[in-house]
Motif scaffolding. Sequence first.
Motif, PDB file in Angstrom:
ATOM      1  N   TRP A 114      25.718  57.494  40.773  1.00 61.23           N
ATOM      2  CA  TRP A 114      26.831  58.438  40.865  1.00 61.23           C
ATOM      3  C   TRP A 114      27.535  58.415  42.206  1.00 61.23           C
ATOM      4  N   LEU A 115      27.229  57.432  43.071  1.00 64.58           N
ATOM      5  CA  LEU A 115      27.774  57.419  44.426  1.00 64.58           C
ATOM      6  C   LEU A 115      28.268  56.022  44.777  1.00 64.58           C
ATOM      7  N   THR A 116      29.474  55.949  45.344  1.00 58.21           N
ATOM      8  CA  THR A 116      30.040  54.682  45.806  1.00 58.21           C
ATOM      9  C   THR A 116      30.634  54.872  47.194  1.00 58.21           C
ATOM     10  N   VAL A 117      30.345  53.926  48.082  1.00 50.95           N
ATOM     11  CA  VAL A 117      30.925  53.894  49.425  1.00 50.95           C
ATOM     12  C   VAL A 117      31.769  52.633  49.510  1.00 50.95           C
ATOM     13  N   ASP A 118      33.022  52.751  49.990  1.00 51.12           N
ATOM     14  CA  ASP A 118      33.880  51.569  50.027  1.00 51.12           C
ATOM     15  C   ASP A 118      34.668  51.517  51.333  1.00 51.12           C
ATOM     16  N   LEU A 119      35.052  50.296  51.715  1.00 50.90           N
ATOM     17  CA  LEU A 119      35.882  50.026  52.887  1.00 50.90           C
ATOM     18  C   LEU A 119      37.013  49.106  52.467  1.00 50.90           C
ATOM     19  N   ALA A 120      38.181  49.281  53.095  1.00 51.00           N
ATOM     20  CA  ALA A 120      39.310  48.395  52.837  1.00 51.00           C
ATOM     21  C   ALA A 120      40.112  48.247  54.110  1.00 51.00           C
ATOM     22  N   LEU A 121      40.577  47.029  54.358  1.00 53.40           N
ATOM     23  CA  LEU A 121      41.378  46.748  55.546  1.00 53.40           C
ATOM     24  C   LEU A 121      42.586  45.928  55.151  1.00 53.40           C
ATOM     25  N   PRO A 122      43.801  46.432  55.395  1.00 52.57           N
ATOM     26  CA  PRO A 122      44.998  45.632  55.132  1.00 52.57           C
ATOM     27  C   PRO A 122      45.320  44.719  56.320  1.00 52.57           C
ATOM     28  N   VAL A 123      45.792  43.537  56.001  1.00 55.23           N
ATOM     29  CA  VAL A 123      46.162  42.568  57.030  1.00 55.23           C
ATOM     30  C   VAL A 123      47.546  42.032  56.689  1.00 55.23           C
ATOM     31  N   GLY A 124      48.452  42.086  57.642  1.00 56.48           N
ATOM     32  CA  GLY A 124      49.779  41.522  57.436  1.00 56.48           C
ATOM     33  C   GLY A 124      49.761  40.041  57.736  1.00 56.48           C
ATOM     34  N   LEU A 125      49.696  39.205  56.697  1.00 56.79           N
ATOM     35  CA  LEU A 125      49.679  37.756  56.903  1.00 56.79           C
ATOM     36  C   LEU A 125      51.051  37.254  57.348  1.00 56.79           C
ATOM     37  N   TYR A 126      52.091  37.902  56.830  1.00 58.41           N
ATOM     38  CA  TYR A 126      53.441  37.560  57.267  1.00 58.41           C
ATOM     39  C   TYR A 126      54.314  38.788  57.079  1.00 58.41           C
ATOM     40  N   VAL A 127      54.985  39.198  58.138  1.00 63.05           N
ATOM     41  CA  VAL A 127      55.932  40.308  58.085  1.00 63.05           C
ATOM     42  C   VAL A 127      57.214  39.828  58.749  1.00 63.05           C
ATOM     43  N   GLY A 128      58.311  39.729  57.997  1.00 61.98           N
ATOM     44  CA  GLY A 128      59.540  39.189  58.544  1.00 61.98           C
ATOM     45  C   GLY A 128      60.751  39.973  58.117  1.00 61.98           C
ATOM     46  N   GLY A 129      61.769  40.001  58.980  1.00 63.03           N
ATOM     47  CA  GLY A 129      63.004  40.695  58.665  1.00 63.03           C
ATOM     48  C   GLY A 129      64.110  40.280  59.602  1.00 63.03           C
ATOM     49  N   ASP A 130      65.127  41.128  59.743  1.00 63.37           N
ATOM     50  CA  ASP A 130      66.254  40.821  60.614  1.00 63.37           C
ATOM     51  C   ASP A 130      65.784  40.623  62.044  1.00 63.37           C
ATOM     52  N   THR A 131      66.367  39.638  62.684  1.00 62.67           N
ATOM     53  CA  THR A 131      65.972  39.329  64.065  1.00 62.67           C
ATOM     54  C   THR A 131      66.899  39.947  65.092  1.00 62.67           C
ATOM     55  N   ALA A 132      68.024  40.493  64.640  1.00 62.65           N
ATOM     56  CA  ALA A 132      68.983  41.049  65.600  1.00 62.65           C
ATOM     57  C   ALA A 132      68.585  42.467  65.972  1.00 62.65           C
ATOM     58  N   ALA A 133      68.934  42.859  67.175  1.00 64.13           N
ATOM     59  CA  ALA A 133      68.692  44.228  67.635  1.00 64.13           C
ATOM     60  C   ALA A 133      69.959  45.039  67.454  1.00 64.13           C
ATOM     61  N   PHE A 134      69.831  46.302  67.058  1.00 66.35           N
ATOM     62  CA  PHE A 134      70.966  47.187  66.859  1.00 66.35           C
ATOM     63  C   PHE A 134      70.807  48.337  67.843  1.00 66.35           C
ATOM     64  N   ASP A 135      71.542  48.283  68.939  1.00 67.23           N
ATOM     65  CA  ASP A 135      71.405  49.350  69.911  1.00 67.23           C
ATOM     66  C   ASP A 135      72.653  50.212  70.000  1.00 67.23           C
ATOM     67  N   LYS A 136      73.565  50.071  69.068  1.00 65.06           N
ATOM     68  CA  LYS A 136      74.710  50.970  69.024  1.00 65.06           C
ATOM     69  C   LYS A 136      74.240  52.381  68.702  1.00 65.06           C
ATOM     70  N   TYR A 137      74.957  53.344  69.216  1.00 62.83           N
ATOM     71  CA  TYR A 137      74.715  54.746  68.921  1.00 62.83           C
ATOM     72  C   TYR A 137      73.294  55.172  69.275  1.00 62.83           C
ATOM     73  N   GLY A 138      72.683  54.505  70.235  1.00 59.92           N
ATOM     74  CA  GLY A 138      71.373  54.940  70.714  1.00 59.92           C
ATOM     75  C   GLY A 138      70.216  54.484  69.876  1.00 59.92           C
ATOM     76  N   VAL A 139      70.405  53.533  68.964  1.00 60.55           N
ATOM     77  CA  VAL A 139      69.336  53.086  68.079  1.00 60.55           C
ATOM     78  C   VAL A 139      68.937  51.672  68.460  1.00 60.55           C
ATOM     79  N   LEU A 140      67.647  51.426  68.565  1.00 60.76           N
ATOM     80  CA  LEU A 140      67.165  50.081  68.829  1.00 60.76           C
ATOM     81  C   LEU A 140      66.236  49.674  67.695  1.00 60.76           C
TER      82      LEU A 140
END
Length: 526
Positions: A114-140
Amino acid sequence: MRARKGWAGLLALALGFSLAGSSSAQENKARLDEGIRIDQLQPASPESPFLRALGPHEKGANTIEFAFGLSLDYGMGLLKAVTIDDQGDETVAATPVQNALLAHVGGSITPLPWLTVDLALPVGLYVGGDTAAFDKYGVLVRPPETFGVGDLRAGLHFRPINKKAFTFIAGGRFWAPVGSTTSYLSDKKLRAEVDLGVASEKGSLRWGCTAFISPLFFIAVPGSDGERIALACAAQYKAASFLWVGLEPSFAMFNQTHAYVGSDSQRQDDPPSSIDLQIEPLASVRMAFGGMQVGVSAGPGFGGAAGSPGFRGVLSLAYVGGGRPAPLPPKPPPDRDLDKILDADDACPDEAGPDNADPKERGCPSSDKDGDGIRDEEDACPQSPGVKHASAEANGCPDVDNDQLPEPVDKCPTEPGAAPEGCPKYARLKGDSFEIKPPIRFSRGDELTPEGHAALEEIAATMRANPKIEQVSVSLGTKGVSADLSDRRAQAIIFVLRSGSLDSNRYELVLRDDLRAGTVQARIIK
């Protein structure tokens, strides 16, 4: 995106983060490196056949002691920066996480059924998106690092009801903030959730649902940002011995506090917030090969919470092993002839027979040609089915009138009666008429005497025992009495015949004014 001083706010919504501001917006700078988490997927324990619901289990002697799991999760469009002007028009300003391939590595131990103990770990193998920075209006807005580790999850679950037909699961998980913020895999907050689940498996269908509840979601206190309530379900149909197909929908609501960029100090201290949704109706295929489980899920995503995909696909692998072998059932005592009499007590262990009282004959076959349950050697009428009787000359002989007295000892074999003679006491069948002694009378009014009542009951019993007699005619004298009294007396007679289970088409009642009042006669109609 409109670039003018009249902006009412700059919000980064739709699957990730939010900003809001007013006035000139260049007076404050905000980095969106922290407080964003795209890994919202919570896999089930590896021992579960489902991705998100904890799943049905049948645990007993074969307790699952360990399981390992790996799922590869590809998400598209997981994080977008959306600007909103003072007219409420939205524009996607950037997509910091356009594609992400995450791995969820997990394991579980079941020390008790009646008892289970579990562990889980997420790993980002690849995370990609826009490479440009947007610092207009106070946002980076900056692109993520392509590799990172998420927050470690540890769970403890109890199964107070643990059957295939119905499983109830209660427990919880906590998230240790060890993950990377630069890959948008952690917001550096320690979290705890309560899990409640139900599941069932019956025939070709199995289903399960688990609710994940963060207690702080309902409390507006500092630190509740990012807390959630969620419901993950799975419903699957068994298409083959190893193959299940179905749906795995999930729904979640998140508290989200938006970063504020502007000169309004009050709004900086109390930034705006919202509840963001994440909905994913995934289709799934699950396969099981012994202890190995393989699953594929895919489908669109909807909502404005961080990590809500435009599309998600998941490949999951799990192995379930260990467990104590089921104890062998005790070997039953031998019964070679399968007559439910153990060989040790069976006088004929190789021939099936009844459980006779006599130990010398117990379990031995006996001949019973007429099938009345009385062995031929004890049956006085072995060719005709009959009833048991104490006398050897009548045991097993027919009982035509069903009075439990076989014909050889029944002096009235066609008229039911009490032992020892088996004859009626008040109404005897003589030729075509019933001889009634004493005559049937009414003690007063329409009330039959006890003897008269018993005589009518015997007439009904004799008619039932002789189906070849078609009908009996009962005559009631009415001379000198009122019609009302005659009718009531007739009803009293009919009531007795009917109470004797005699069909109404087998008797008739005739009122005769040529007979003395109250006189009752009965004759056979052929």
